[in-house]
Design an enzyme around this catalytic site. Structure first.
Site, PDB file in Angstrom:
ATOM      1  CG  ASP A 270      -1.851   7.561  -0.959  1.00 25.82           C
ATOM      2  OD1 ASP A 270      -2.374   7.983  -2.002  1.00 25.82           O
ATOM      3  OD2 ASP A 270      -2.507   7.071  -0.019  1.00 25.82           O
TER       4      ASP A 270
ATOM      5  N   GLY B 223       1.825   5.840   6.479  1.00 30.30           N
ATOM      6  CA  GLY B 223       2.859   4.867   6.110  1.00 30.30           C
ATOM      7  C   GLY B 223       3.561   5.258   4.827  1.00 30.30           C
ATOM      8  CB  SER B 224       2.317   6.463   1.530  1.00 27.19           C
ATOM      9  OG  SER B 224       1.673   5.295   1.084  1.00 27.19           O
TER      10      SER B 224
ATOM     11  CB  ALA C 161      -6.273   6.861   9.604  1.00 29.78           C
ATOM     12  N   GLY C 162      -6.586   6.560   6.147  1.00 28.26           N
ATOM     13  CA  GLY C 162      -6.873   7.413   4.991  1.00 28.26           C
ATOM     14  C   GLY C 162      -6.027   8.662   4.967  1.00 28.26           C
ATOM     15  CG  LEU C 163      -5.321  10.807   7.966  1.00 32.22           C
ATOM     16  CD1 LEU C 163      -5.164  11.021   9.474  1.00 32.22           C
ATOM     17  CD2 LEU C 163      -5.804  12.100   7.307  1.00 32.22           C
TER      18      LEU C 163
ATOM     19  CE  LYS D 255      -3.926  10.087   1.300  1.00 34.38           C
ATOM     20  NZ  LYS D 255      -5.301   9.599   1.405  1.00 34.38           N
TER      21      LYS D 255
END
Ligand code: C5P
Length: 347
Positions: free
Chosen positions: A158, A122-123, A117-119, A18
């Site tokens: 997330d 994992g979620s 990484a802010g992407l 995301k």
């Protein structure tokens, strides 16, 4: 599970990354989490997940890198969200009073999204694993939408966003997901640059709570405005006119740069060589620049690689960054059919 063929057919899912187009922190909740207002879009950069029956009593996880290459160290297997999601799904089915057999599953996870990484890699893996496990066990009817959201939210803030599959306004700590229409027209491109410095989300929120935050509420205003514009229907061209606002609409920027000071110079240098606004996704450290198409994003990635090769792009981290060209996809069904971006880690 009455059809023996489904026992040997792996259930496969793509788990998209995301991008936070906006990220406003609107307060602290009694549970310690921060309340957010964030417009998020899924990307066609995705991890691949395959679930098949495990030979043995325990769920198992095997992680590989892009194209099956050996995976970088992703930490202890027991902490992996895909594995935890399968176990939590089994418990939720049992808690719903369903007694069908739920055999152990072997998970093969191909990691293409950089971790921490802010992407939200994992979620996204966890959300895909919930869906895949329900299908593997023939139990898609056991958990309703609310139960799935509860299950997902317990695994990661997330996670519920990925259950909805598409652009969305995300509120609360992440559990309130309002779908938004993607802009009309060609899917916007994006180049992602992830410096090789993992940035744990809890540390960024802790820095925010400790005072590393912007003044004034401008991000919330931008976030509300973008959400309203998208809800009303926005063309891709008009959306891209918002790239400058989007690039600064992240309340976690000061907190991330407090942890990784080199991000300030990195953003500036990227903006200069691309001649585009450069933002940060979520808690970072991934930096991004929007563009009109995948072809433009690939051009941007080539410029970045050349600058790195010439030593003209100062980025934090001991290793080379991850660089990827991708698109902001409209809905998850599209995400499942579009081609993957080229493998893009610069080495
Ligand atoms: O839910 P997730 O595991 O992604 O959250 C990691 C940490 O980030 C939380 O333990 C919390 O410290 C912080 N966080 C927060 N508010 C959010 C999401 C995460 O404070 N909305």
């Amino acid at each position: 599970m009455s059809d023996p063929a489904r026992r040997v057919t792996p259930v496969v899912r793509l788990a998209p990354a995301k991008l936070n187009l906006t990220l406003a922190v609107v307060g602290r909740r009694p549970d310690g989490f921060h309340a957010l207002h964030s417009v998020m879009a899924p990307l066609d950069l995705a991890d691949g997940l395959a679930l098949s029956p495990a030979f043995g009593p325990e769920d198992r996880l095997h992680v590989v890198g892009p194209g099956g290459a050996p995976a970088l160290d992703l930490g202890p297997v027991e902490a992996n969200l895909a594995l935890r999601a399968v176990r939590a799904t089994r418990e939720a089915i049992r808690a719903a009073g369903d007694a069908r057999p739920l055999p152990a599953l072997a998970i093969r996870l191909e990691k293409r999204i950089p971790a921490a990484a802010g992407l939200a890699g994992g979620s996204s893996d966890a959300a895909a694993a919930i869906d895949a496990a329900l299908e593997a066990w023939g139990a898609t009817d056991v958990l309703g939408p609310d139960q799935r959201v509860d299950l997902a939210a317990a695994l990661g803030s997330d996670c519920p966003f990925f259950l909805a599959g598409g652009w969305a306004l995300v509120e609360g700590r992440g559990e309130r997901v309002t779908p938004l229409p993607a802009p009309r027209g060609e899917a916007p491109g994006v180049v992602l640059v992830t410096p090789a410095v993992p940035v744990p989300t809890p540390a960024v929120f802790a820095a925010y709570a400790g005072g590393r935050r912007p003044e004034g509420g401008a991000t919330l205003a931008s976030s509300r405005y973008l959400a309203a514009e998208l809800a009303a229907g926005l063309s891709a061209a008009r959306f891209l006119e918002r790239a400058g606002v989007i690039a600064v609409a992240n309340d976690l920027l000061p907190a991330a740069t407090a942890l990784v000071p080199g991000l300030v110079a990195a953003r500036r240098a990227l903006a200069r060589i691309l001649d585009r606004p450069v933002g940060q996704s979520g808690s970072g450290p991934t930096l991004f620049a929007l563009s009109p198409s995948l072809a433009d994003a690939r051009g941007d990635a080539a410029i970045i690689r050349a600058a790195l090769a010439d030593g003209l792009l100062p980025l934090p981290g001991e290793r080379p960054p991850f660089v990827a060209a991708a698109t902001l996809v409209g809905v998850s069904a599209e995400a499942a059919t579009v081609a993957h971006p080229e493998p893009t880690a610069t080495t």
